[in-house]
Enzyme design. Structure first.
Site, PDB file in Angstrom:
ATOM      1  N   GLU A 274     -14.348   7.215  -1.278  1.00  0.00           N
ATOM      2  CA  GLU A 274     -15.653   6.552  -1.499  1.00  0.00           C
ATOM      3  C   GLU A 274     -15.508   5.412  -2.503  1.00  0.00           C
ATOM      4  O   GLU A 274     -16.379   5.198  -3.344  1.00  0.00           O
ATOM      5  CB  GLU A 274     -16.632   7.597  -2.028  1.00  0.00           C
ATOM      6  CG  GLU A 274     -17.993   7.561  -1.407  1.00  0.00           C
ATOM      7  CD  GLU A 274     -18.066   6.737  -0.181  1.00  0.00           C
ATOM      8  OE1 GLU A 274     -17.754   7.282   0.892  1.00  0.00           O
ATOM      9  OE2 GLU A 274     -18.426   5.558  -0.260  1.00  0.00           O
TER      10      GLU A 274
HETATM   11  C1  LIG Z   1      -9.261  13.439   2.044  1.00  0.00           C
HETATM   12  C2  LIG Z   1      -9.765  12.048   2.300  1.00  0.00           C
HETATM   13  C3  LIG Z   1     -10.977  11.873   2.950  1.00  0.00           C
HETATM   14  C4  LIG Z   1     -11.438  10.581   3.231  1.00  0.00           C
HETATM   15  N1  LIG Z   1     -12.601  10.409   3.952  1.00  0.00           N
HETATM   16  C5  LIG Z   1     -12.921   9.168   4.395  1.00  0.00           C
HETATM   17  C6  LIG Z   1     -13.992   8.987   5.345  1.00  0.00           C
HETATM   18  O1  LIG Z   1     -14.698   9.920   5.717  1.00  0.00           O
HETATM   19  N2  LIG Z   1     -14.211   7.730   5.820  1.00  0.00           N
HETATM   20  C7  LIG Z   1     -13.459   6.662   5.444  1.00  0.00           C
HETATM   21  O2  LIG Z   1     -13.700   5.560   5.922  1.00  0.00           O
HETATM   22  N3  LIG Z   1     -12.445   6.801   4.540  1.00  0.00           N
HETATM   23  C8  LIG Z   1     -12.159   8.022   4.029  1.00  0.00           C
HETATM   24  N4  LIG Z   1     -11.114   8.184   3.141  1.00  0.00           N
HETATM   25  C9  LIG Z   1     -10.373   7.018   2.702  1.00  0.00           C
HETATM   26  C10 LIG Z   1     -10.629   6.679   1.239  1.00  0.00           C
HETATM   27  O3  LIG Z   1     -11.931   6.170   1.077  1.00  0.00           O
HETATM   28  C11 LIG Z   1      -9.516   5.698   0.797  1.00  0.00           C
HETATM   29  O4  LIG Z   1      -8.328   6.465   0.692  1.00  0.00           O
HETATM   30  C12 LIG Z   1      -9.840   5.024  -0.520  1.00  0.00           C
HETATM   31  O5  LIG Z   1     -10.922   4.126  -0.359  1.00  0.00           O
HETATM   32  C13 LIG Z   1      -8.643   4.249  -1.090  1.00  0.00           C
HETATM   33  O6  LIG Z   1      -8.014   3.464  -0.124  1.00  0.00           O
HETATM   34  P1  LIG Z   1      -6.425   3.589   0.066  1.00  0.00           P
HETATM   35  O7  LIG Z   1      -6.101   5.012   0.247  1.00  0.00           O
HETATM   36  O8  LIG Z   1      -6.004   2.647   1.132  1.00  0.00           O
HETATM   37  O9  LIG Z   1      -5.810   3.136  -1.320  1.00  0.00           O
HETATM   38  P2  LIG Z   1      -5.498   1.631  -1.750  1.00  0.00           P
HETATM   39  O10 LIG Z   1      -6.654   0.754  -1.447  1.00  0.00           O
HETATM   40  O11 LIG Z   1      -4.169   1.245  -1.206  1.00  0.00           O
HETATM   41  O12 LIG Z   1      -5.400   1.785  -3.327  1.00  0.00           O
HETATM   42  C14 LIG Z   1      -4.209   2.218  -4.006  1.00  0.00           C
HETATM   43  C15 LIG Z   1      -4.424   2.010  -5.503  1.00  0.00           C
HETATM   44  O13 LIG Z   1      -4.634   0.618  -5.780  1.00  0.00           O
HETATM   45  C16 LIG Z   1      -5.877   0.432  -6.448  1.00  0.00           C
HETATM   46  N5  LIG Z   1      -6.513  -0.797  -5.979  1.00  0.00           N
HETATM   47  C17 LIG Z   1      -6.569  -1.252  -4.710  1.00  0.00           C
HETATM   48  N6  LIG Z   1      -7.245  -2.411  -4.668  1.00  0.00           N
HETATM   49  C18 LIG Z   1      -7.637  -2.687  -5.930  1.00  0.00           C
HETATM   50  C19 LIG Z   1      -8.382  -3.741  -6.542  1.00  0.00           C
HETATM   51  N7  LIG Z   1      -8.886  -4.755  -5.837  1.00  0.00           N
HETATM   52  N8  LIG Z   1      -8.587  -3.685  -7.891  1.00  0.00           N
HETATM   53  C20 LIG Z   1      -8.099  -2.667  -8.612  1.00  0.00           C
HETATM   54  N9  LIG Z   1      -7.402  -1.649  -8.095  1.00  0.00           N
HETATM   55  C21 LIG Z   1      -7.177  -1.656  -6.774  1.00  0.00           C
HETATM   56  C22 LIG Z   1      -6.718   1.657  -6.135  1.00  0.00           C
HETATM   57  O14 LIG Z   1      -7.680   1.916  -7.148  1.00  0.00           O
HETATM   58  C23 LIG Z   1      -5.651   2.745  -6.051  1.00  0.00           C
HETATM   59  O15 LIG Z   1      -5.359   3.239  -7.326  1.00  0.00           O
HETATM   60  C24 LIG Z   1     -10.679   9.462   2.814  1.00  0.00           C
HETATM   61  C25 LIG Z   1      -9.474   9.655   2.126  1.00  0.00           C
HETATM   62  C26 LIG Z   1      -9.007  10.914   1.884  1.00  0.00           C
HETATM   63  C27 LIG Z   1      -7.665  11.079   1.197  1.00  0.00           C
END
Ligand SMILES: Cc1cc2nc3c(=O)[nH]c(=O)nc-3n(C[C@H](O)[C@H](O)[C@H](O)COP(=O)(O)OP(=O)(O)OC[C@H]3O[C@@H](n4cnc5c(N)ncnc54)[C@H](O)[C@@H]3O)c2cc1C
Length: 605
Positions: free
Chosen positions: A449
């Site tokens: 989220e």
């Molecule tokens: C169990 C689970 C359930 C989920 N359920 C849903 C769902 O129902 N629907 C859905 O759409 N998604 C869902 N997600 C996805 C979730 O919302 C994303 O994993 C989350 O938004 C982070 O994206 P990412 O994993 O690609 O991490 P990344 O975006 O790759 O981030 C990696 C790190 O970099 C940091 N970072 C990235 N960009 C920036 C920035 N611009 N400034 C500062 N820091 C940054 C982040 O804070 C993090 O620490 C789920 C994920 C999990 C694990």
């Protein structure tokens, strides 16, 4: 694992003294929310959480959801609990009566949702996502979408999902590649209502309850780019894509071109199926547009703001469960002697450091509850208050606090669950006690989220820098009278809280000025301080609410339940002494902590 029992005394206290429930119940449309109704709902929800949902928590963790022949099977008992939940009307508590909802205050719903979250986080995620879908469709859906989908989502007969994430598009939603193609002539296409009908193609990952065995249909809200739309977030649209197509009369038609491809293996929330979803492997998944073309992010934000509040609630829920478990263990586990009396073989709750850990869990959990109910009460005022100015003011506060609620409650929830393991000693590391499950389950909340880093950026940028810090400063001003009243009290606990709160408010005011001015000088420096700033914001806001609770407890202590009120006052004092006092350090980190962050080159890490 300790059984869950709803903490009804503290829930009632926070509803009355923090959320101002008596005044909320007088808002137009909330006439049904009488004290009797409130009591009845809280009691019954507490029973349902303790007797039906809670006992499945361990089973869900051990069994997990699985994908069998293309169908997701949830752990034993999850489906039946969901059916009873729907039959009991629990899904529809806050929704509009015109779609079958009960029209009760969102603040009351927050108290009830806390119980599901605490009893069984993995199970509670499914109805949580449906709430977001109802909100998005209520605000942006066409009358036809609302007619066909809202009654079923409100009752819980169908559930909702939120499909944003793709392998290359996580925090950067604008990088998504899912695409939508307009159906040129929708006549003859199943579920066709003419006009804005699309076929959606793409893969989404990490979709919570993307498929399950609870209901006949799942209503997916999917972000995709219409062919030819601009790149980035400006070219994203939101689509309603049902798992099973729906006819004009509401009956179910053929299966849509969408399916779960696989389930993720995860650290926690094993009961919740986290799906990879394939849209349009064949002719394309039929969907209808929600809102206008390329306006998907605005529509999705309605859903995400709701979900952000609710993920903060999950932080509270897991903390409450971990706290109950640690408290029970500390009263049973016998080890060592009482350091003051010399008595041998005492329960570990007699050791000052264990008491410190327990109080840190208790005070943080109560502080989260206070913040959550306060935030929920802003939603109710923003929706229902007869005066325009009051509605706008409540909405502005709710907007400001949304990232704080999400990130502060989920970070604090993790800390509480972590401390819970420590209270158990070695047994905390052993799965049998259940303490480790709370820690594993809590760990996802700061990530999904919008990670907490993204929440901090939102607080810094959209909520503080954009208006030059005006709203934040006004909110700080609103917290000052309670600090003054506390500081002037003759009671030593209240006076100590007031002093620390006043200092915390000064620090927050200075940090806010720094985020605004420092951001003008070098945005990287402000961004490096965004997370400590959010932590300071959460600590001070929660400290303010705990201070208000302490004042209310001091005033009420003559009216029975004196032990509860005394514990409340002392717990608020503990929060001030152990959390509010960190304000100066956090201010220093916001102001000076970015040096190395900015100075080092990537290859020096
Ligand atoms: C169990 C689970 C359930 C989920 N359920 C849903 C769902 O129902 N629907 C859905 O759409 N998604 C869902 N997600 C996805 C979730 O919302 C994303 O994993 C989350 O938004 C982070 O994206 P990412 O994993 O690609 O991490 P990344 O975006 O790759 O981030 C990696 C790190 O970099 C940091 N970072 C990235 N960009 C920036 C920035 N611009 N400034 C500062 N820091 C940054 C982040 O804070 C993090 O620490 C789920 C994920 C999990 C694990």
């Amino acid at each position: 694992m300790t059984e869950y029992a709803a903490p009804l005394d503290d829930i009632r206290f926070a509803l009355r003294h923090v959320a101002g429930f008596d005044a909320l119940a007088k808002l137009p449309g909330y006439e049904e929310a009488t004290p009797d109704v409130l009591d009845h709902i809280l009691e019954e929800a507490g029973k349902f959480a303790a007797e039906v949902v809670g006992p499945l928590n361990r089973i869900g963790d051990e069994e997990g959801s699985r994908l069998e022949n293309g169908v997701v099977r949830t752990p034993a008992g999850f489906k039946d609990a969901y059916k009873s939940f729907v039959a009991g009307g629990w899904n529809s508590v806050p929704f509009a009566p015109e779609y079958g909802g009960q029209g009760l205050p969102w603040t009351l719903n927050a108290a009830v949702v806390e119980m599901w979250d605490a009893a069984n986080t993995a199970w509670a995620l499914c109805p949580m996502l449906t709430v977001g879908a109802v909100e998005a469709l209520s605000a942006h859906g066409t009358p036809e979408q609302q007619r066909l989908y809202l009654p079923k989502l409100v009752s819980g007969e169908w559930t909702g999902t939120m499909n944003l994430t793709e392998p290359q598009a996580g925090s950067d939603v604008g990088a998504l590649r899912s695409r939508a193609v307009r159906v040129p002539d929708a006549r003859g296409v199943p579920d066709a209502r003419g006009g804005d009908k699309y076929r959606v193609f793409g893969q989404k990952i990490f979709i919570t309850y993307g498929d399950h065995d609870y209901t006949d249909n799942v209503v997916h809200l999917v972000l995709a780019r219409i062919e030819g739309a601009p790149q980035g977030v400006k070219g994203i649209s939101l689509f309603l894509v049902p798992k099973v197509l729906v006819s004009q009369d509401g009956s179910l038609g053929p299966r849509n071109d969408v399916r779960p491809v696989s389930l993720e293996h995860k650290l926690g929330i094993h009961g919740s199926p986290t799906c990879v979803m394939a849209f349009g492997e064949n002719e394309g998944a039929l969907g209808t547009l929600i809102g206008r073309e390329n306006d998907g992010m605005a529509c999705m934000f309605t859903m995400m703001n709701n979900a952000r509040f609710n993920v903060g609630m999950l932080g509270l829920g897991t903390a409450e469960r971990a706290w109950q478990q640690a408290r029970a263990f500390a009263k049973e586990r016998v080890q060592g002697r009482d350091i003051a009396t010399g008595e041998n073989n005492v329960a570990i709750i007699r050791h000052p450091d264990v008491r410190r850990m327990l109080l840190s869990m208790k005070s943080s959990t109560e502080a989260m509850r206070a913040l959550a109910y306060y935030q929920a009460s802003r939603f109710d005022i923003a929706k229902r208050h007869p005066e325009d100015a009051a509605r706008k003011h409540a909405q502005a506060t709710a907007d400001l606090l949304t990232p704080v609620m999400k990130a502060w409650c989920t970070d604090t929830g993790c800390e509480v669950a972590h401390t819970g393991v420590q209270v158990h000693g070695g047994m905390g590391f052993i799965e049998e006690t259940g303490a480790a499950q709370h820690m594993r389950d809590a760990r996802i909340h700061p990530i999904y989220e919008g990670t907490n880093g993204i929440q901090a950026n939102d607080l810094m940028g959209r909520k503080v820098q954009r208006d030059g810090g005006e709203e934040a400063k006004a909110f700080i001003g609103e917290m000052r009278p309670a600090a003054a009243e506390l500081a002037a009290a003759s009671d030593a606990d209240l006076a100590a809280i007031g002093k620390k709160l006043a200092d915390g408010l000064d620090c927050l005011g200075q940090a806010t000025g720094w985020i605004v001015d420092g951001g003008k000088r070098d945005i990287r420096v402000a961004a490096a301080g965004a997370v400590p700033y959010l932590t300071l914001f959460g600590n001070v806001t929660a400290g303010w609410l705990m201070g208000r609770e302490a004042l209310a407890a001091a005033k009420a202590s003559a009216n029975g339940n004196a032990r509860f009120y005394e514990a409340k006052r002392k717990t608020a004092r503990f929060f001030a002494d152990h959390v509010l006092v960190r304000s100066r350090g956090l201010l220093a980190t916001v102001a000076d902590g970015a040096d190395a962050v900015v100075a080092l080159a990537d290859d020096q890490f």
